[in-house]
Design an enzyme around this catalytic site. Structure first.
Site, PDB file in Angstrom:
ATOM      1  N   HIS A 279       2.969   9.172  -6.580  1.00  0.00           N
ATOM      2  CA  HIS A 279       3.851  10.341  -6.608  1.00  0.00           C
ATOM      3  C   HIS A 279       4.646  10.378  -7.906  1.00  0.00           C
ATOM      4  CE1 HIS A 279       7.470  12.701  -4.892  1.00  0.00           C
ATOM      5  NE2 HIS A 279       6.503  13.547  -5.167  1.00  0.00           N
TER       6      HIS A 279
ATOM      7  N   HIS B 283       0.832  -1.207   0.000  1.00  0.00           N
ATOM      8  CA  HIS B 283       0.000   0.000   0.000  1.00  0.00           C
ATOM      9  C   HIS B 283       0.867   1.259   0.000  1.00  0.00           C
ATOM     10  CE1 HIS B 283      -3.354   2.684   1.113  1.00  0.00           C
ATOM     11  NE2 HIS B 283      -2.472   3.265   1.905  1.00  0.00           N
ATOM     12  N   GLU B 284       1.892   1.266   0.838  1.00  0.00           N
ATOM     13  CA  GLU B 284       2.770   2.441   0.887  1.00  0.00           C
ATOM     14  C   GLU B 284       3.503   2.630  -0.432  1.00  0.00           C
ATOM     15  OE1 GLU B 284       2.384   4.545   3.130  1.00  0.00           O
ATOM     16  OE2 GLU B 284       1.126   3.233   4.352  1.00  0.00           O
TER      17      GLU B 284
ATOM     18  N   HIS C 131       1.526   4.550  -2.856  1.00  0.00           N
ATOM     19  CA  HIS C 131       1.673   6.008  -2.754  1.00  0.00           C
ATOM     20  C   HIS C 131       2.912   6.479  -3.514  1.00  0.00           C
ATOM     21  CE1 HIS C 131      -1.646   6.686  -0.124  1.00  0.00           C
ATOM     22  NE2 HIS C 131      -1.151   5.992   0.877  1.00  0.00           N
TER      23      HIS C 131
END
Length: 239
Positions: free
Chosen positions: A118, A110-111, A114
């Site tokens: 980005h 999940h991270e 991100h």
């Protein structure tokens, strides 16, 4: 004048029924928090067949996405995982960084979702990042401005305070598509790369769905608080 849990009319004190909105928001947040903790704990006992750790999975996902300028590191705490775009660092909590559980791999992926957002200049993420300082100021200053307006009977100050608080609500709303999209990216890559099998993928989805509920609850609680402030302000205008 009505504020917080009680109101005053002349010398009489009465229960403010809008306080139910605050209690509902608190209850939603507590339920969502309990759900994510229980789900994470449940699938923390389910070890991935490939035996990869959260840190290794994060590294593989970043390589798969062609991203080589982001560092994966460990951070203290439980469920303190996050991605810092300023330092380009994926910080995984200790129970995630070195664990081979499905819960850990889901969070790590999940991270990385991100990170990919980005790198791809995902618009909602850019909006949320821009809103951070504004939302922090709004949530911190709003109550002082509202209280000052009530104490000195300056209605425009109350309105300004509500507008400031609405910025924090806007941040919570923008956060929703960002978090759901990151989870979607994570689950897709975990499947495409074969990091998780079919049954493990279903378990990972449950972990990320539970985590998403915390953001939904936070947004709902913020909206309910804003609604309460609007109702109180309207009542004060009629008094």
């Amino acid at each position: 004048m009505a504020f917080l849990g009680y109101g005053y009319s002349g010398m009489a004190m009465y229960w403010d029924p809008t306080y139910v909105l605050v209690l509902a928001g608190v209850l939603l947040s507590l339920l969502a928090s309990a759900k994510v903790k229980s789900t994470f704990a449940k699938y923390s006992s389910m070890r991935s067949a490939r035996g990869l750790t959260g840190a290794q999975v994060a590294g593989r996902i970043l390589d798969y996405a062609g991203i080589h300028d982001v560092t994966v590191t460990s951070v203290a705490g439980h469920l303190t995982d996050h991605y810092d775009p300023r330092s380009k660092t994926v910080a995984l909590s200790e129970p995630v960084y070195g664990s081979t559980s499905v819960s850990a791999l889901a969070v790590a992926a999940h991270e990385c979702g991100h990170v990919i957002q980005h790198a791809n200049q995902y618009a909602p993420l850019a909006v949320r990042t821009a809103l951070v300082p504004v939302a922090n100021f709004g949530s911190g200053a709003s109550w002082f401005v509202i209280i000052a307006g009530l104490i000195f009977s300056i209605r425009p100050l109350v309105t300004i305070g509500i507008v400031l608080f609405s910025l924090a609500v806007l941040f919570q709303l923008v956060t929703l598509p960002v978090e759901f999209n990151a989870s979607g990216r994570a689950l897709t890559i975990l499947g495409e790369t074969g990091i998780l099998g079919e049954s493990e993928g279903r378990a990972a989805r449950k972990v990320l769905t539970a985590a998403a509920l915390t953001y939904v609850a936070a947004a709902a609680a913020a909206i309910l608080q804003l609604l309460r402030l609007i109702l109180l302000f309207g009542r004060n205008d009629r008094d």
